[in-house]
Design a protein around this motif. Structure first.
Motif, PDB file in Angstrom:
ATOM      1  N   LEU A   5       0.847  -1.187   0.000  1.00 58.43           N
ATOM      2  CA  LEU A   5       0.000   0.000   0.000  1.00 58.43           C
ATOM      3  C   LEU A   5       0.884   1.239   0.000  1.00 58.43           C
ATOM      4  CD1 LEU A   5      -2.699  -0.961   2.683  1.00 58.43           C
ATOM      5  CD2 LEU A   5      -3.105  -0.733   0.224  1.00 58.43           C
ATOM      6  N   GLU A   6       0.482   2.253  -0.737  1.00 59.54           N
ATOM      7  CA  GLU A   6       1.199   3.522  -0.713  1.00 59.54           C
ATOM      8  C   GLU A   6       0.815   4.304   0.542  1.00 59.54           C
ATOM      9  OE1 GLU A   6       3.539   4.120  -2.834  1.00 59.54           O
ATOM     10  OE2 GLU A   6       3.096   2.323  -4.009  1.00 59.54           O
ATOM     11  N   LYS A  23       7.754  10.868   5.159  1.00 57.92           N
ATOM     12  CA  LYS A  23       6.682  11.235   4.238  1.00 57.92           C
ATOM     13  C   LYS A  23       6.283  10.087   3.305  1.00 57.92           C
ATOM     14  CE  LYS A  23       6.674  15.486   5.735  1.00 57.92           C
ATOM     15  NZ  LYS A  23       5.579  15.936   6.629  1.00 57.92           N
ATOM     16  N   LYS A  24       6.882   8.943   3.490  1.00 55.34           N
ATOM     17  CA  LYS A  24       6.573   7.823   2.616  1.00 55.34           C
ATOM     18  C   LYS A  24       6.653   6.519   3.400  1.00 55.34           C
ATOM     19  CE  LYS A  24      11.347   7.478   0.993  1.00 55.34           C
ATOM     20  NZ  LYS A  24      12.231   7.445  -0.192  1.00 55.34           N
ATOM     21  N   CYS A  25       6.203   5.448   2.810  1.00 55.61           N
ATOM     22  CA  CYS A  25       6.347   4.128   3.445  1.00 55.61           C
ATOM     23  C   CYS A  25       6.492   3.067   2.366  1.00 55.61           C
ATOM     24  CB  CYS A  25       5.179   3.812   4.368  1.00 55.61           C
ATOM     25  SG  CYS A  25       3.647   3.385   3.524  1.00 55.61           S
ATOM     26  N   PRO A  90      15.364   6.590  10.901  1.00 49.94           N
ATOM     27  CA  PRO A  90      14.746   7.620  10.044  1.00 49.94           C
ATOM     28  C   PRO A  90      14.065   7.067   8.796  1.00 49.94           C
ATOM     29  CG  PRO A  90      17.136   7.650   9.844  1.00 49.94           C
ATOM     30  CD  PRO A  90      16.829   6.750  10.997  1.00 49.94           C
ATOM     31  N   LYS A  91      14.428   5.851   8.367  1.00 51.42           N
ATOM     32  CA  LYS A  91      13.813   5.269   7.177  1.00 51.42           C
ATOM     33  C   LYS A  91      12.552   4.479   7.501  1.00 51.42           C
ATOM     34  CE  LYS A  91      18.054   4.985   4.443  1.00 51.42           C
ATOM     35  NZ  LYS A  91      18.952   4.085   3.666  1.00 51.42           N
ATOM     36  N   VAL A  92      12.242   4.368   8.793  1.00 53.83           N
ATOM     37  CA  VAL A  92      11.052   3.644   9.234  1.00 53.83           C
ATOM     38  C   VAL A  92       9.894   4.618   9.432  1.00 53.83           C
ATOM     39  CG1 VAL A  92      10.064   2.203  11.051  1.00 53.83           C
ATOM     40  CG2 VAL A  92      12.432   1.838  10.322  1.00 53.83           C
ATOM     41  N   THR A  93       8.699   4.220   8.975  1.00 56.03           N
ATOM     42  CA  THR A  93       7.503   5.041   9.132  1.00 56.03           C
ATOM     43  C   THR A  93       6.706   4.558  10.334  1.00 56.03           C
ATOM     44  OG1 THR A  93       7.404   5.320   6.744  1.00 56.03           O
ATOM     45  CG2 THR A  93       5.443   5.920   7.988  1.00 56.03           C
TER      46      THR A  93
END
Length: 481
Positions: A5-6, A23-25, A90-93
């Motif tokens: 899913l976006e 801002k993304k996942c 930081p790369k984890v949502t």
């Protein structure tokens, strides 16, 4: 591979709010157990009676989780900790949601909606649903091969079904998903996730009657699996079930009743009951040898055939799929062993137990012909609540009335069965041994070795928590004699 899913799809579905600056996942799998997390997993920490999954978030992060749901109240109480985590990864949502369980279901519902051309089939019922699901899978695979996606194992619950549907991919054309329940409206919730096109209810029995109180209440829950079937879909119910009409009264699509009396509708001709070797019948003139034994398995098979034909599968596909079916572990599974040189058949049905399923096994085994002595090991049926004493008394009476051979009753709740036999069927009591605890397994194994004769059938039936699977190795060793 694209994310399942976006970010906007996920946030809208779960009504979530991002913690931190991400801002993304991106995620390609979903897990609720941190031990199963791999790189790029959405980890959903669940809160239960004894566990709070949020404490496993650090472990999930170490294993490569890329998206984490956090319950809003949990976040508010430990805001600084989660903000530190979002900075450390930081790369984890991190997404705050009202309830993590509901967020899992809502995300799964959104994901399923991305596959409008997938034909979705639901399977539920008080007993037999896993076997029926596996029959359907085998039959549809005969035509569609790897384009079939389905429930693995018993992932059929409020968490299991959402996790299962996240296995759907673009190449899939058929989805076959099992629905179980342990509480009110559980099937309602997961039906909303799946929104099946076709559905089958195997029966309305007494499993979970301790939770829901009556068969009508069970039927009320099970029929929710039909809620989203459209006018171009169909609902399948056993013709002889007294709740068949109740379960289908609100169905918008076609209603199909299956069973022996309806065989001619789908051009099925019964040929022979082969006892432990299964059943032989024909579909549109093609002879089929179903290896699963018991009349109840044949009747469930008729539901599978009806559904398959409704989906325009050929008789050849149905034959190919059904003949590939073998017994599932712990569900009417047969095994041949030798005890002191005597050939004996063991019928293992100890994955679960309730009044209906136990009576069916007793009925089937008591009717077997050309066998030696029949030995039954019947252990407690669980989750029956205030109905437990009555159900166990009924099993005692049923077993004694069938004069089934030699019977071992095991467990505190089977005391009711033993009592009613000794009160009403005194001539049968010499064939009954009652033991309160599974600590007696070695003794029982020894007694079974003494009682068994050439071509005997040993039937083992009880709820999974009674651990009857531990008895069989002791029988093979001879037990205490």
């Amino acid at each position: 591979m694209k994310s399942l899913l976006e970010i906007n799809e996920l946030l809208n579905a779960v009504d979530g709010k991002i913690i931190g600056d991400s801002k993304k996942c991106y995620f390609t799998s979903v897990q609720t157990d941190s031990r199963n997390v791999v790189k790029n997993t959405l980890f959903v920490p669940l809160i239960g009676e004894f566990q709070n999954g949020h404490k496993y978030i650090p472990s999930a992060l170490e294993k490569g989780a890329s998206v984490i749901f956090v319950k809003k109240s949990e976040y508010e109480q430990n805001k600084q900790n989660y903000e530190f985590l979002s900075m450390d990864y930081p790369k984890v949502t991190f997404i705050a949601v009202e309830q993590t369980m509901k967020a899992l279901q809502d995300a799964a519902e959104c994901y399923v909606s991305k596959f409008p051309f997938l034909v979705k089939i639901s399977v539920t019922g008080s007993c037999g649903k896993t076997t029926v699901k596996e029959m359907l899978v085998s039959v549809f695979k005969a035509k569609y091969g790897k384009k079939v996606v389905y429930t693995k194992g018993n992932f059929n619950s409020e968490t299991g079904l959402p996790l299962s549907v996240f296995q759907i991919r673009k190449n899939h054309r058929i989805g076959i998903f099992e629905m179980g329940m342990n509480r009110v409206n559980e099937i309602g919730e997961i039906s909303k996730v799946l929104k099946s096109n076709y559905g089958i209810i195997t029966n309305i029995g007494t499993a979970h009657i301790g939770i829901l109180g009556s068969r009508k209440n069970i039927a009320e829950e099970k029929r929710k699996s039909f809620d989203y079937i459209g006018r171009d879909g169909a609902a399948f119910v056993p013709a002889t079930d007294d709740f068949a009409d109740f379960c289908t009264e609100n169905v918008k699509g076609k209603v199909v009743k299956f069973g022996k009396s309806e065989c001619s509708v789908y051009d099925v001709q019964f040929i022979s009951d082969n006892g432990l070797m299964g059943t032989t019948f024909s579909v549109s003139g093609l002879k089929v040898n179903l290896k699963l034994s018991g009349e109840h398995n044949f009747e469930n098979c008729l539901g599978v055939i009806a559904l398959a034909e409704e989906c325009e599968l050929s008789a050849a596909d149905i034959k190919k799929g059904l003949e590939k079916m073998n017994g599932l572990p712990g569900r009417m599974e047969t095994e041949q062993i030798k005890l002191s040189g005597k050939k004996v058949t063991v019928l293992k049905d100890f994955y679960n137990a309730n009044l209906d399923s136990m009576q069916k096994v007793i009925e089937f085994a008591s009717g077997l012909k050309d066998t030696g002595r029949k030995i039954f090991v019947l252990a407690d049926m669980k989750e029956l609540g205030e109905k437990s004493k009555d159900a166990h008394e009924k099993i005692g009476e049923f077993a004694a009335s069938k004069n089934i051979g030699f019977v071992f009753l095991i467990g505190e709740e089977m005391k009711a069965a033993d009592d009613v036999i000794r009160e009403k069927y005194q001539s049968f009591t010499e064939n009954v041994v009652y033991r309160k605890s599974i600590d007696c397994f070695e003794e029982i194994a020894g007694l079974i070795n003494e009682k068994a004769e050439e071509n005997s059938v040993i039937v083992m039936k009880g709820s999974h928590s009674m651990q009857l699977e531990k008895l069989l190795p002791l029988i093979k060793k001879g037990g205490l004699r």
